[in-house]
Every structure is written in C-alpha cells, then in structure tokens.
Design a protein around this motif. Structure first.
Motif, PDB file in Angstrom:
ATOM      1  N   THR A 197       0.883  -1.356  -0.041  1.00  0.00           N
ATOM      2  CA  THR A 197      -0.038   0.035  -0.084  1.00  0.00           C
ATOM      3  C   THR A 197       0.913   1.257   0.142  1.00  0.00           C
ATOM      4  O   THR A 197       0.645   2.243  -0.654  1.00  0.00           O
ATOM      5  CB  THR A 197      -0.989  -0.100   1.260  1.00  0.00           C
ATOM      6  OG1 THR A 197      -0.108  -0.280   2.606  1.00  0.00           O
ATOM      7  CG2 THR A 197      -2.088  -1.081   0.952  1.00  0.00           C
ATOM      8  N   SER A 198       1.960   1.264   0.637  1.00  0.00           N
ATOM      9  CA  SER A 198       2.801   2.559   0.588  1.00  0.00           C
ATOM     10  C   SER A 198       3.561   2.525  -0.585  1.00  0.00           C
ATOM     11  O   SER A 198       3.590   3.690  -1.219  1.00  0.00           O
ATOM     12  CB  SER A 198       3.989   2.470   1.949  1.00  0.00           C
ATOM     13  OG  SER A 198       4.731   1.239   1.825  1.00  0.00           O
ATOM     14  N   GLY A 199       3.941   1.707  -1.247  1.00  0.00           N
ATOM     15  CA  GLY A 199       4.655   1.754  -2.516  1.00  0.00           C
ATOM     16  C   GLY A 199       3.870   2.210  -3.556  1.00  0.00           C
ATOM     17  O   GLY A 199       3.786   3.106  -4.409  1.00  0.00           O
ATOM     18  N   HIS A 200       2.469   1.460  -3.633  1.00  0.00           N
ATOM     19  CA  HIS A 200       1.687   1.820  -5.038  1.00  0.00           C
ATOM     20  C   HIS A 200       0.554   3.160  -4.298  1.00  0.00           C
ATOM     21  O   HIS A 200       0.748   3.992  -5.182  1.00  0.00           O
ATOM     22  CB  HIS A 200       0.499   0.633  -4.889  1.00  0.00           C
ATOM     23  CG  HIS A 200       1.000  -0.294  -5.657  1.00  0.00           C
ATOM     24  ND1 HIS A 200       1.702  -0.225  -7.073  1.00  0.00           N
ATOM     25  CD2 HIS A 200       1.162  -1.669  -5.524  1.00  0.00           C
ATOM     26  CE1 HIS A 200       2.234  -1.367  -7.470  1.00  0.00           C
ATOM     27  NE2 HIS A 200       2.042  -2.415  -6.403  1.00  0.00           N
ATOM     28  N   GLY A 201       0.110   3.226  -3.073  1.00  0.00           N
ATOM     29  CA  GLY A 201      -0.808   4.214  -2.839  1.00  0.00           C
ATOM     30  C   GLY A 201      -0.148   5.481  -2.602  1.00  0.00           C
ATOM     31  O   GLY A 201      -0.723   6.509  -3.025  1.00  0.00           O
ATOM     32  N   VAL A 202       1.069   5.500  -2.060  1.00  0.00           N
ATOM     33  CA  VAL A 202       1.944   6.940  -1.709  1.00  0.00           C
ATOM     34  C   VAL A 202       2.821   7.123  -2.819  1.00  0.00           C
ATOM     35  O   VAL A 202       2.533   8.302  -3.488  1.00  0.00           O
ATOM     36  CB  VAL A 202       2.403   6.959  -0.406  1.00  0.00           C
ATOM     37  CG1 VAL A 202       3.382   8.167  -0.457  1.00  0.00           C
ATOM     38  CG2 VAL A 202       1.663   6.704   0.657  1.00  0.00           C
ATOM     39  N   CYS A 203       3.714   6.227  -3.192  1.00  0.00           N
ATOM     40  CA  CYS A 203       4.585   6.642  -4.196  1.00  0.00           C
ATOM     41  C   CYS A 203       4.144   6.373  -5.656  1.00  0.00           C
ATOM     42  O   CYS A 203       4.399   7.224  -6.469  1.00  0.00           O
ATOM     43  CB  CYS A 203       6.001   5.883  -3.819  1.00  0.00           C
ATOM     44  SG  CYS A 203       6.588   6.334  -2.275  1.00  0.00           S
ATOM     45  N   GLY A 204       3.351   5.535  -5.831  1.00  0.00           N
ATOM     46  CA  GLY A 204       3.134   5.003  -7.366  1.00  0.00           C
ATOM     47  C   GLY A 204       2.338   5.980  -7.900  1.00  0.00           C
ATOM     48  O   GLY A 204       2.243   6.432  -8.873  1.00  0.00           O
ATOM     49  N   LEU A 205       1.164   6.339  -6.856  1.00  0.00           N
ATOM     50  CA  LEU A 205       0.154   7.383  -7.389  1.00  0.00           C
ATOM     51  C   LEU A 205       0.710   8.578  -7.589  1.00  0.00           C
ATOM     52  O   LEU A 205       0.300   9.469  -8.635  1.00  0.00           O
ATOM     53  CB  LEU A 205      -1.229   7.638  -6.267  1.00  0.00           C
ATOM     54  CG  LEU A 205      -1.964   6.067  -6.218  1.00  0.00           C
ATOM     55  CD1 LEU A 205      -3.096   6.476  -5.324  1.00  0.00           C
ATOM     56  CD2 LEU A 205      -2.690   5.989  -7.638  1.00  0.00           C
ATOM     57  N   SER A 206       1.771   9.266  -6.798  1.00  0.00           N
ATOM     58  CA  SER A 206       2.199  10.512  -7.018  1.00  0.00           C
ATOM     59  C   SER A 206       3.351  10.569  -8.195  1.00  0.00           C
ATOM     60  O   SER A 206       3.502  11.608  -8.843  1.00  0.00           O
ATOM     61  CB  SER A 206       3.345  10.759  -5.576  1.00  0.00           C
ATOM     62  OG  SER A 206       4.215   9.820  -5.816  1.00  0.00           O
ATOM     63  N   ARG A 207       3.689   9.246  -8.738  1.00  0.00           N
ATOM     64  CA  ARG A 207       4.489   9.263  -9.994  1.00  0.00           C
ATOM     65  C   ARG A 207       3.164   9.084 -11.199  1.00  0.00           C
ATOM     66  O   ARG A 207       3.981   8.551 -12.356  1.00  0.00           O
ATOM     67  CB  ARG A 207       5.244   8.044  -9.984  1.00  0.00           C
ATOM     68  CG  ARG A 207       6.222   8.395  -8.824  1.00  0.00           C
ATOM     69  CD  ARG A 207       7.504   7.305  -9.057  1.00  0.00           C
ATOM     70  NE  ARG A 207       6.919   5.841  -8.661  1.00  0.00           N
ATOM     71  CZ  ARG A 207       6.908   5.078  -9.492  1.00  0.00           C
ATOM     72  NH1 ARG A 207       7.449   5.179 -10.673  1.00  0.00           N
ATOM     73  NH2 ARG A 207       6.223   3.585  -9.278  1.00  0.00           N
ATOM     74  N   LEU A 208       1.873   8.863 -11.079  1.00  0.00           N
ATOM     75  CA  LEU A 208       0.909   8.555 -12.033  1.00  0.00           C
ATOM     76  C   LEU A 208       1.228   7.319 -12.821  1.00  0.00           C
ATOM     77  O   LEU A 208       1.100   7.343 -13.847  1.00  0.00           O
ATOM     78  CB  LEU A 208       1.042   9.895 -12.978  1.00  0.00           C
ATOM     79  CG  LEU A 208       0.863  11.327 -12.381  1.00  0.00           C
ATOM     80  CD1 LEU A 208       1.125  12.220 -13.646  1.00  0.00           C
ATOM     81  CD2 LEU A 208      -0.384  11.432 -11.720  1.00  0.00           C
ATOM     82  N   SER A 209       1.380   6.534 -11.965  1.00  0.00           N
ATOM     83  CA  SER A 209       1.755   4.855 -12.264  1.00  0.00           C
ATOM     84  C   SER A 209       0.304   4.220 -12.574  1.00  0.00           C
ATOM     85  O   SER A 209      -0.535   4.251 -11.491  1.00  0.00           O
ATOM     86  CB  SER A 209       2.410   4.442 -11.310  1.00  0.00           C
ATOM     87  OG  SER A 209       2.313   2.731 -11.624  1.00  0.00           O
ATOM     88  N   VAL A 210      -0.115   4.010 -13.744  1.00  0.00           N
ATOM     89  CA  VAL A 210      -1.368   3.384 -14.150  1.00  0.00           C
ATOM     90  C   VAL A 210      -1.417   2.126 -13.216  1.00  0.00           C
ATOM     91  O   VAL A 210      -2.488   1.755 -12.818  1.00  0.00           O
ATOM     92  CB  VAL A 210      -1.554   3.143 -15.436  1.00  0.00           C
ATOM     93  CG1 VAL A 210      -2.876   2.146 -15.594  1.00  0.00           C
ATOM     94  CG2 VAL A 210      -1.721   4.455 -16.334  1.00  0.00           C
TER      95      VAL A 210
END
Length: 142
Positions: free
Chosen positions: A105-118
C-alpha cells in the motif's frame, strides 16, 4: 458495531509525515518508499549498498511508537477484536498480496500514485475496494 474515532488532525499529520519520508527517501537515495520492498531486500539474495538505509528505515517504523510514548507518556489505544488465527491468515494474505501486486500500500498508494503510475492506480483501487468490502462484511454480516 464498533465506533471508529475521528482523528483528522492526527491523520493529517501522519499522512504528511509519510509523504515527507517518501520524498526524502526518493531525494536522498533515489528509492521508492515501499515498505514490503525495503524489508524484502534486507534478506538474501539481495546485496546492495542500501542495506544500512533499509535497516534505518525499518528501525524508524519500530522506534516511532517508542518516541510517541516518551513524548506523550502513553500510546494510542489499539483494539483488535479478532482471534489470533484470523490475524495470522490476514497477515499471510497481506504478504501474498504485496508480492503478487509487486508492491504494498505504501509503494503503490503513496509513491506510485504520486508518479502517476497506472499500475499503482489499479493496485490502489483494488486494495481500497477490497478493504471497504471487508469492513462492510465484517461489520454487517458477522
């Protein structure tokens, strides 16, 4: 039904600290702050020059509640109304999900979303929907 306390200030501060930690890790080490990846890379076969940083990040997660206790004199109240076998199964499923989803959740939800990762958007929608469905089922059907 168990009432959930509304803590907007503590939640805002906690979210800001998580965001700050993620930015600092990316800025200083060029790494994404995904806790499952950081912990997994502490064990073989991974070998890199980031070991001390990974260990420090994990130590911060463990030391933070101790600091809260020292500063405030108490810890936040935690209530877990589940049996130990259920908690073990939940932990294993969470670990499996982090591996299967290539991040937590931290990798996808915090960092991934901020990098606009689909991919992170899909992962975040999936785990949030699953969490909502689980809470609904546990509160209304159990």
């Amino acid at each position: 039904m168990v009432a959930t306390p509304f803590t907007p200030i503590a939640s805002l501060l906690g979210g800001a600290l998580i965001g700050l930690a993620a930015v600092l890790l990316m800025w200083t080490a060029g790494r994404i702050a995904g806790v499952s990846g950081i912990v997994a890379r502490l064990f073989p076969p991974y070998e890199d020059r980031q070991f001390a940083g990974r260990l420090a990040f994990l130590a911060g997660l463990v030391i933070a509640p101790i600091l809260v206790r020292l500063v405030t004199g108490s810890l936040p109240t935690q209530t877990i109304a589940a049996a130990t076998p259920l908690l073990i199964v939940a932990g294993l499923l969470t670990g499996f999900g982090a591996v299967w989803g290539s991040g937590c959740t931290s990798g996808h939800g915090v960092c991934g979303l901020s990098r606009l990762s689909v991919r992170s958007l899909v992962a975040t929608i999936t785990f949030m929907a699953t969490g909502v469905a689980t809470v609904f089922a546990m509160r209304h059907w159990s």
